[in-house]
Design a protein around this motif. Sequence first.
Motif, mmCIF file in Angstrom:
data_model
loop_
_atom_site.group_PDB
_atom_site.id
_atom_site.type_symbol
_atom_site.label_atom_id
_atom_site.label_comp_id
_atom_site.label_asym_id
_atom_site.label_seq_id
_atom_site.Cartn_x
_atom_site.Cartn_y
_atom_site.Cartn_z
ATOM 1 N N GLN A 3 -46.261 -51.888 -74.704
ATOM 2 C CA GLN A 3 -46.572 -51.062 -73.632
ATOM 3 C C GLN A 3 -46.930 -52.402 -72.874
ATOM 4 O OE1 GLN A 3 -48.559 -48.072 -75.560
ATOM 5 N NE2 GLN A 3 -47.239 -46.179 -74.436
ATOM 6 N N GLY A 6 -45.103 -54.823 -71.352
ATOM 7 C CA GLY A 6 -44.487 -54.053 -70.074
ATOM 8 C C GLY A 6 -45.298 -54.596 -68.789
ATOM 9 N N LEU A 7 -46.689 -54.093 -69.356
ATOM 10 C CA LEU A 7 -47.884 -54.013 -68.248
ATOM 11 C C LEU A 7 -47.969 -55.590 -67.797
ATOM 12 C CD1 LEU A 7 -50.123 -52.700 -66.650
ATOM 13 C CD2 LEU A 7 -51.501 -53.246 -68.424
ATOM 14 N N GLU A 10 -44.993 -55.466 -65.093
ATOM 15 C CA GLU A 10 -45.803 -55.065 -63.311
ATOM 16 C C GLU A 10 -46.418 -55.784 -63.057
ATOM 17 O OE1 GLU A 10 -47.310 -50.926 -64.190
ATOM 18 O OE2 GLU A 10 -45.991 -50.555 -66.529
ATOM 19 N N ALA A 50 -50.579 -44.966 -66.806
ATOM 20 C CA ALA A 50 -48.854 -44.958 -65.770
ATOM 21 C C ALA A 50 -48.745 -46.191 -65.884
ATOM 22 C CB ALA A 50 -49.249 -43.519 -65.598
ATOM 23 N N TYR A 51 -47.476 -45.900 -65.299
ATOM 24 C CA TYR A 51 -46.399 -46.595 -64.671
ATOM 25 C C TYR A 51 -47.430 -47.011 -62.962
ATOM 26 C CZ TYR A 51 -42.289 -49.086 -62.893
ATOM 27 O OH TYR A 51 -41.831 -50.346 -61.487
ATOM 28 N N GLN A 52 -47.188 -48.224 -63.105
ATOM 29 C CA GLN A 52 -47.622 -48.735 -62.101
ATOM 30 C C GLN A 52 -49.242 -48.032 -61.836
ATOM 31 O OE1 GLN A 52 -46.924 -50.807 -59.587
ATOM 32 N NE2 GLN A 52 -45.020 -51.851 -61.077
ATOM 33 N N GLU A 53 -50.369 -47.893 -62.714
ATOM 34 C CA GLU A 53 -51.504 -47.444 -62.154
ATOM 35 C C GLU A 53 -52.016 -48.380 -62.410
ATOM 36 O OE1 GLU A 53 -54.410 -44.277 -64.507
ATOM 37 O OE2 GLU A 53 -53.118 -44.683 -65.183
#
Length: 64
Positions: A3, A6-7, A10, A50-53
Amino acid sequence: MPQATGLVAELSAKFGQVESELVEGDGGVFEVEVDGNLVFSKKQERRFPAYQEVPTAITMAGLA
């Protein structure tokens, strides 16, 4: 750790090349800081972002 990596992906997609440091700890602490400003804390929120947060929070705080 997937995770966290992954961030980084992003953040790179949103802001271009980013400098990041992953500091391994214990107790499930996951915090994101930009120039000393806390942007996200898993300990405070009791969840992963969350995704894109995080990219959105960075932009809204005027840190990018």
